[in-house]
Write an enzyme that holds these catalytic residues in place. Structure first.
Site, PDB file in Angstrom:
ATOM      1  CB  CYS A  77     210.737  49.940   3.565  1.00 23.06           C
ATOM      2  SG  CYS A  77     212.349  49.605   2.865  1.00 23.06           S
ATOM      3  CG  HIS A 131     210.087  54.095   3.959  1.00 16.56           C
ATOM      4  ND1 HIS A 131     211.098  53.772   4.838  1.00 16.56           N
ATOM      5  CD2 HIS A 131     210.476  53.626   2.739  1.00 16.56           C
ATOM      6  CE1 HIS A 131     212.044  53.122   4.175  1.00 16.56           C
ATOM      7  NE2 HIS A 131     211.694  53.037   2.912  1.00 16.56           N
ATOM      8  CG  ASN A 160     215.658  53.036   2.659  1.00 10.58           C
ATOM      9  OD1 ASN A 160     215.137  52.627   3.706  1.00 10.58           O
ATOM     10  ND2 ASN A 160     215.193  52.741   1.472  1.00 10.58           N
TER      11      ASN A 160
END
Ligand code: UT7
Length: 312
Positions: free
Chosen positions: A113, A237, A267
């Site tokens: 990520c 993030h 996500n």
């Protein structure tokens, strides 16, 4: 070729699949409910579908259009993803072809990520070594490596892409500071084997994420000679709203100066930072010259932060 050139981020584009999957949709097939997902993660819905290359090409086209550029103006394509369409060739090759880019460099980068953050620093390096314009895409289709019968993962993930056009800038770089980190001894906390599904130790990642995001964000601020108050917007993030809130609190950045899209997209891994950035731009929360603090973390375990001045 020049070796002392900075960068500016010129434009941003995004792409998300049309299909919306709400918490109630998930509760129809899984032992979960809207209240649990909302309270524990901040997610209300996510987009599911598409391929990594198709979403990436759509986001990249929008970024090019917004910059008033065409694919021919780009010198390198950097594609950050954890979910390539195949093992080989790089998904960047398919995206390059879809965009009709001339025969310039194109490659994938996998940093979990944190992929977009790593891509940003790599792009700055490419510009410093002489490339004029880099197209950076952060894209993931986590839905393809998700076990949809596993409620601990299925409620978290979404698909999407975000792209930015990065170009050379004479004088001081708009990338004021950056740091990249990885601790491979923590790779067991979040992984996916070939042909398998995503697995993670959510609680452990949660604990570590808050700590490392705060540490690297503080490092990026201090390397740029800045305080939290100088930052117009934190663009973190999007893994869990509670992680974002905990980081904000420790960094002393109020939540209203933070870009949050996890409620709508879940996500999206490498795509989450550019999705949040694009949303804030669209909402008029970013003006030319504003200082942004970008922070990523994820599989590896990897993490990274950067201070970026918006505009050219
Ligand atoms: O992208 C970068 C990497 N990922 C992350 O950063 C994710 C980090 N971790 C997290 O966001 C959170 O740890 C999760 C959202 C994954 C989990 O939240 P949590 O508050 O840590 O929940 P938990 O794992 O401690 O589970 C609490 C309870 C458990 O039940 P018991 O043992 O208390 O009876 C779970 O079985 O919630 C249960 N549970 C669920 N209940 C309803 C777990 N998943 C669900 C679910 N719906 N989907």
């Amino acid at each position: 070729m020049s070796s002392a050139r900075g960068i500016a981020v010129r434009s941003c584009g995004i792409a998300v699949p049309e299909k919306v999957l709400t918490n109630d949709d998930l509760a129809a097939t899984l032992d979960t409910n809207d209240a649990w997902i909302t309270e524990r993660t901040g997610i209300k819905e996510r987009r599911i579908g598409g391929t990594t290359s198709s979403l990436a090409a759509e986001a990249a086209s929008e970024a090019l259009r917004r910059a008033g550029l065409s694919a021919e103006d780009i010198d390198v394509l950097v594609l950050a993803t954890t979910t390539p369409d195949g093992i080989a060739p790089a998904t960047a090759s398919a995206v390059q072809d879809l965009l009709g880019m001339r025969r310039v460099g194109a490659f994938d980068l996998n940093a979990g990520c944190s992929g977009f953050m790593y891509g940003l620093v790599v792009s700055a390096g490419l510009v410093a070594t002489g490339y004029e314009r880099v197209l950076l895409v952060g894209v993931d289709t986590l839905s393809r490596i998700t076990d949809w019968t596993d409620r601990t993962i299925a409620v978290l993930v979404g698909d999407g892409a975000g792209a930015v056009v990065i170009e050379a800038r004479d004088g001081q770089s708009n990338l004021l500071s950056h740091n990249l980190h990885s601790d491979g001894s923590l790779r067991h906390l979040l992984y996916c084997e070939h042909g398998g599904y995503l697995w993670m130790d959510g609680q452990e990642i949660f604990r570590k994420a808050v700590r490392v995001v705060v540490e690297s964000a503080e490092q990026a601020l201090s390397d740029a000679g800045l305080e939290a108050d100088d930052i117009a917007l934190l663009v973190p993030h999007q893994a869990n709203r509670r992680i974002i809130q905990a980081a904000c609190q420790r960094l002393k950045i109020p939540e209203d100066r933070t870009a949050v899209v996890i409620d709508r997209y879940g996500n999206t891994s490498s795509a989450s930072i550019p999705l949040a950035l694009a949303d804030a731009l669209e909402a008029g929360k970013i003006s030319d010259g504003d200082l942004l603090l970008l922070c990523g973390f994820g599989a590896g375990m990897s993490w990274a932060s950067a201070v970026l001045r918006w505009g050219s």
